[in-house]
Enzyme design. Structure first.
Site, PDB file in Angstrom:
ATOM      1  N   HIS A 256      -7.213 -10.816 -35.785  1.00  0.00           N
ATOM      2  CA  HIS A 256      -8.436 -11.490 -35.647  1.00  0.00           C
ATOM      3  C   HIS A 256      -9.680 -11.224 -36.416  1.00  0.00           C
ATOM      4  O   HIS A 256     -10.695 -11.551 -36.276  1.00  0.00           O
ATOM      5  CB  HIS A 256      -8.681 -11.866 -34.239  1.00  0.00           C
TER       6      HIS A 256
ATOM      7  N   THR B  98       0.247   3.678  -2.983  1.00  0.00           N
ATOM      8  CA  THR B  98      -0.426   4.797  -3.907  1.00  0.00           C
ATOM      9  C   THR B  98      -1.642   5.347  -2.982  1.00  0.00           C
ATOM     10  O   THR B  98      -2.306   4.381  -2.142  1.00  0.00           O
ATOM     11  CB  THR B  98      -1.039   4.307  -5.156  1.00  0.00           C
TER      12      THR B  98
ATOM     13  N   GLY C 180       0.745  -1.128   0.000  1.00  0.00           N
ATOM     14  CA  GLY C 180       0.010  -0.024  -0.083  1.00  0.00           C
ATOM     15  C   GLY C 180       0.837   1.342   0.056  1.00  0.00           C
ATOM     16  O   GLY C 180       1.250   1.904   1.147  1.00  0.00           O
TER      17      GLY C 180
ATOM     18  N   THR D 229      -3.604  -3.754  -5.121  1.00  0.00           N
ATOM     19  CA  THR D 229      -3.690  -5.017  -5.831  1.00  0.00           C
ATOM     20  C   THR D 229      -3.931  -5.978  -4.346  1.00  0.00           C
ATOM     21  O   THR D 229      -3.226  -5.868  -3.666  1.00  0.00           O
ATOM     22  CB  THR D 229      -2.601  -5.529  -6.655  1.00  0.00           C
TER      23      THR D 229
ATOM     24  N   GLY E 162       0.376   9.392  -6.828  1.00  0.00           N
ATOM     25  CA  GLY E 162       0.839   8.086  -7.509  1.00  0.00           C
ATOM     26  C   GLY E 162       2.124   8.205  -7.768  1.00  0.00           C
ATOM     27  O   GLY E 162       3.054   7.704  -7.093  1.00  0.00           O
TER      28      GLY E 162
ATOM     29  N   GLU F 244       3.355   0.456 -11.234  1.00  0.00           N
ATOM     30  CA  GLU F 244       4.703   0.236 -10.862  1.00  0.00           C
ATOM     31  C   GLU F 244       5.635   1.304 -11.478  1.00  0.00           C
ATOM     32  O   GLU F 244       6.645   1.030 -11.818  1.00  0.00           O
ATOM     33  CB  GLU F 244       5.229  -1.042 -10.880  1.00  0.00           C
TER      34      GLU F 244
ATOM     35  N   GLU G 113       5.797   7.211 -18.781  1.00  0.00           N
ATOM     36  CA  GLU G 113       6.436   8.672 -18.595  1.00  0.00           C
ATOM     37  C   GLU G 113       7.524   8.596 -17.294  1.00  0.00           C
ATOM     38  O   GLU G 113       8.464   9.249 -17.981  1.00  0.00           O
ATOM     39  CB  GLU G 113       5.516   9.779 -18.421  1.00  0.00           C
TER      40      GLU G 113
HETATM   41  C1  LIG Z   1      -4.808  -2.374 -11.409  1.00  0.00           C
HETATM   42  C2  LIG Z   1      -3.814  -1.643 -10.645  1.00  0.00           C
HETATM   43  C3  LIG Z   1      -3.238  -2.106  -9.655  1.00  0.00           C
HETATM   44  C4  LIG Z   1      -2.312  -1.296  -8.852  1.00  0.00           C
HETATM   45  N1  LIG Z   1      -1.824  -1.887  -7.913  1.00  0.00           N
HETATM   46  C5  LIG Z   1      -1.089  -0.821  -6.857  1.00  0.00           C
HETATM   47  C6  LIG Z   1      -0.620  -1.626  -5.410  1.00  0.00           C
HETATM   48  O1  LIG Z   1      -0.709  -3.002  -5.369  1.00  0.00           O
HETATM   49  N2  LIG Z   1       0.001  -0.980  -4.765  1.00  0.00           N
HETATM   50  C7  LIG Z   1       0.223   0.367  -5.100  1.00  0.00           C
HETATM   51  O2  LIG Z   1       0.805   1.224  -4.023  1.00  0.00           O
HETATM   52  N3  LIG Z   1      -0.405   1.059  -5.973  1.00  0.00           N
HETATM   53  C8  LIG Z   1      -0.879   0.112  -6.990  1.00  0.00           C
HETATM   54  N4  LIG Z   1      -1.453   0.647  -8.271  1.00  0.00           N
HETATM   55  C9  LIG Z   1      -1.214   2.262  -8.554  1.00  0.00           C
HETATM   56  C10 LIG Z   1      -0.016   2.683  -9.584  1.00  0.00           C
HETATM   57  O3  LIG Z   1       1.286   2.273  -9.405  1.00  0.00           O
HETATM   58  C11 LIG Z   1      -0.364   3.993  -9.982  1.00  0.00           C
HETATM   59  O4  LIG Z   1      -1.652   4.003 -10.633  1.00  0.00           O
HETATM   60  C12 LIG Z   1       0.826   4.678 -10.859  1.00  0.00           C
HETATM   61  O5  LIG Z   1       2.074   4.674 -10.014  1.00  0.00           O
HETATM   62  C13 LIG Z   1       0.274   5.799 -11.629  1.00  0.00           C
HETATM   63  O6  LIG Z   1      -0.072   7.061 -10.570  1.00  0.00           O
HETATM   64  P1  LIG Z   1      -1.618   7.623 -10.650  1.00  0.00           P
HETATM   65  O7  LIG Z   1      -2.642   6.608 -10.994  1.00  0.00           O
HETATM   66  O8  LIG Z   1      -1.830   8.482  -9.487  1.00  0.00           O
HETATM   67  O9  LIG Z   1      -1.392   8.576 -11.815  1.00  0.00           O
HETATM   68  P2  LIG Z   1      -0.539  10.254 -11.774  1.00  0.00           P
HETATM   69  O10 LIG Z   1       0.612  10.259 -11.022  1.00  0.00           O
HETATM   70  O11 LIG Z   1      -1.627  11.225 -11.384  1.00  0.00           O
HETATM   71  O12 LIG Z   1      -0.348  10.480 -13.238  1.00  0.00           O
HETATM   72  C14 LIG Z   1      -1.026  10.745 -14.383  1.00  0.00           C
HETATM   73  C15 LIG Z   1      -0.268  10.903 -15.592  1.00  0.00           C
HETATM   74  O13 LIG Z   1       0.624  11.989 -15.392  1.00  0.00           O
HETATM   75  C16 LIG Z   1       1.981  11.694 -15.596  1.00  0.00           C
HETATM   76  N5  LIG Z   1       2.680  12.341 -14.824  1.00  0.00           N
HETATM   77  C17 LIG Z   1       2.882  12.309 -13.591  1.00  0.00           C
HETATM   78  N6  LIG Z   1       4.034  12.907 -13.112  1.00  0.00           N
HETATM   79  C18 LIG Z   1       4.811  13.122 -14.239  1.00  0.00           C
HETATM   80  C19 LIG Z   1       6.028  13.494 -14.266  1.00  0.00           C
HETATM   81  N7  LIG Z   1       6.775  14.121 -13.177  1.00  0.00           N
HETATM   82  N8  LIG Z   1       6.427  13.741 -15.743  1.00  0.00           N
HETATM   83  C20 LIG Z   1       5.634  13.302 -16.535  1.00  0.00           C
HETATM   84  N9  LIG Z   1       4.670  12.687 -16.458  1.00  0.00           N
HETATM   85  C21 LIG Z   1       4.087  12.649 -15.407  1.00  0.00           C
HETATM   86  C22 LIG Z   1       1.811  10.163 -15.586  1.00  0.00           C
HETATM   87  O14 LIG Z   1       2.833   9.365 -16.167  1.00  0.00           O
HETATM   88  C23 LIG Z   1       0.488   9.616 -16.050  1.00  0.00           C
HETATM   89  O15 LIG Z   1       0.397   9.711 -17.578  1.00  0.00           O
HETATM   90  C24 LIG Z   1      -2.167   0.109  -9.092  1.00  0.00           C
HETATM   91  C25 LIG Z   1      -2.642   0.829 -10.067  1.00  0.00           C
HETATM   92  C26 LIG Z   1      -3.665   0.018 -10.970  1.00  0.00           C
HETATM   93  C27 LIG Z   1      -4.294   0.700 -12.113  1.00  0.00           C
END
Ligand SMILES: Cc1cc2nc3c(=O)[nH]c(=O)nc-3n(C[C@H](O)[C@H](O)[C@H](O)COP(=O)(O)OP(=O)(O)OC[C@H]3O[C@@H](n4cnc5c(N)ncnc54)[C@H](O)[C@@H]3O)c2cc1C
Length: 390
Positions: A345, A131, A129, A163, A136, A370, A374
């Site tokens: 397909h 995020t 945990g 997850t 994120g 993970e 970007e």
């Molecule tokens: C199915 C699933 C399972 C997951 N499992 C886990 C888990 O078990 N544990 C856990 O802790 N997390 C988990 N995550 C979270 C995952 O690691 C995050 O979704 C991911 O790190 C992106 O964070 P965010 O969704 O907040 O996107 P944001 O950080 O809000 O990013 C949004 C967009 O902005 C871009 N961006 C942000 N900052 C920058 C920068 N500095 N430069 C350029 N681009 C940037 C990103 O690349 C992205 O395109 C999971 C996510 C999903 C969808």
């Protein structure tokens, strides 16, 4: 340079391929379409099945029930698991890897003894945990707090996209115990059991792909844990999380590889059988060149992953950047390959009866989880710029 597998690696490949195609692959479409309750039951069974062939113990030492095999062997086995069912790879990996790996690396002997045998046997399910709704990519912006209260710690905050959230018995939770000290010294990782007072699990998210791997929010509402729940040392949690994610990136690259390989095999099979204008469609260059491109991308991804795994094993200082390269290339290739497989397909690729429809939806997560594509580019570029500055 020797590109051949050892006898042990070859046997791991054969055993996992056989087991996963027989025991795991037939359940992948069921998991994909199951209800929230059914998913929880089916995925736990799959985790237990993977434990039965030693998959969950490959990362871990013998004294806890593991086999502690080399990282390339883990990737070889992981590709077979992911090819059979990406959701099973993700949930198993969150338990024995994202939860189990930091325990292995930073846990006290008591913590390892308490949790690792259950994780390796598939009797206990772990989660990671980090995020949060507002943090994120910018993981240092987490808001969850930990306050010392006598012999306990009181956690407050929430985690999202976790997850295994709905099925986890125990979750590693990163929280600020000292905001002023910053992430490098002010975040601590806590091992929080689901029975801890104030620990609540949200509803499962209704996701596009990886529908067989449950994901949810986690709420910490004056959640009370004992001092023994601190992973290793107070103040090391952010660094522990970042080091865990370096392994995790090799894992995300591997799941992308498994998905891509499954796409190639499905597209190859279908294009042999499907006829148009009196010939199998694989006789048309437009189709056969897609297969060729898929194979090349898969081969490059696999080599990048093996390089990253080998570098990590050898404590190469470039290991982290190699993991980013592997994760970035493998995941972006997998989405392109899945798209090509659907295209091969035709209309049938767009309906649920054919596995490529699921693989197409699953592939996208690789570019997000993970560390997004970007942020991998940011990390790779930073490493290049640092070298130029020398
Ligand atoms: C199915 C699933 C399972 C997951 N499992 C886990 C888990 O078990 N544990 C856990 O802790 N997390 C988990 N995550 C979270 C995952 O690691 C995050 O979704 C991911 O790190 C992106 O964070 P965010 O969704 O907040 O996107 P944001 O950080 O809000 O990013 C949004 C967009 O902005 C871009 N961006 C942000 N900052 C920058 C920068 N500095 N430069 C350029 N681009 C940037 C990103 O690349 C992205 O395109 C999971 C996510 C999903 C969808």
């Amino acid at each position: 340079m020797d590109y051949s597998f050892t006898d042990e690696q070859l046997s791991i490949k054969q055993n996992f391929a056989h087991f996963c195609q027989k025991e795991i692959a037939p359940r992948a479409p069921l998991l994909d379409r199951a209800s929230e309750e059914e998913v929880q039951k089916l995925i736990k069974e799959n985790i237990k099945k993977l434990a039965s062939i030693g998959y969950l113990g490959m990362y871990h030492e013998e004294e806890y029930g593991g086999t502690n095999v080399d990282l390339i062997s883990q990737v070889i086995a992981g590709e077979e698991v992911a090819k059979a069912c990406a959701s099973s790879f993700l949930s198993a990996g969150a338990s024995c890897g994202l939860f189990g790996m930091p325990l292995k690396l930073f846990g006290t002997p008591e913590q390892k003894k308490k949790y690792l045998p259950g994780i390796i046997a598939g009797d206990l399910i772990g989660a990671f945990g980090l995020t949060e709704p507002e943090a994120g990519t910018d993981a240092a912006a987490i808001r969850t707090t930990a306050v010392k209260d006598g012999n306990n710690w009181i956690l407050n905050g929430s985690k999202t996209f976790i997850t295994n959230g709905p099925i986890a018995d125990v979750c590693l939770v990163m929280a600020y115990n000292d905001k002023n000290a910053g992430p490098g010294a002010g975040v601590t990782a806590f091992i929080v059991e689901k029975s801890a007072p104030g620990f609540k699990v949200g509803k499962s998210f209704d996701k596009c792909g990886f529908r067989g791997s449950p994901t949810s929010e986690i709420f910490l509402d004056d959640c009370t844990v004992p001092e023994s729940a601190v992973l290793g040392e107070v103040g090391r949690g952010f660094i522990q999380a970042m080091q865990t994610l370096e392994f995790g990136r090799i894992g995300m690259a591997t799941v992308a590889l498994g998905i891509a390989q499954a796409c190639l095999e499905e597209a190859n099979k279908y294009s042999k059988e499907r006829k148009a204008f009196g010939r199998p469609i694989n006789r048309y260059q437009e189709i056969s060149f897609k297969l060729a491109d898929m194979m090349i991308m898969i081969d490059i991804a696999r080599l990048l992953i093996y390089r990253a795994a080998y570098a990590r094993q050898m404590h190469d200082p470039e290991a982290a950047v190699y993991a980013s390269c592997a994760k970035l290339f493998a995941s972006e290739s997998a989405t392109q390959i899945a798209s090509m497989a659907v295209q091969v397909h035709g209309g049938y690729g767009y309906i649920k009866e054919y596995p490529v429809e699921r693989l197409y939806r699953d592939a996208k997560l690789g570019e997000i989880g993970e560390g997004t594509s970007e942020i991998q580019r940011v990390l790779i570029a930073r490493s290049i710029l640092a070298k130029c500055a020398k």
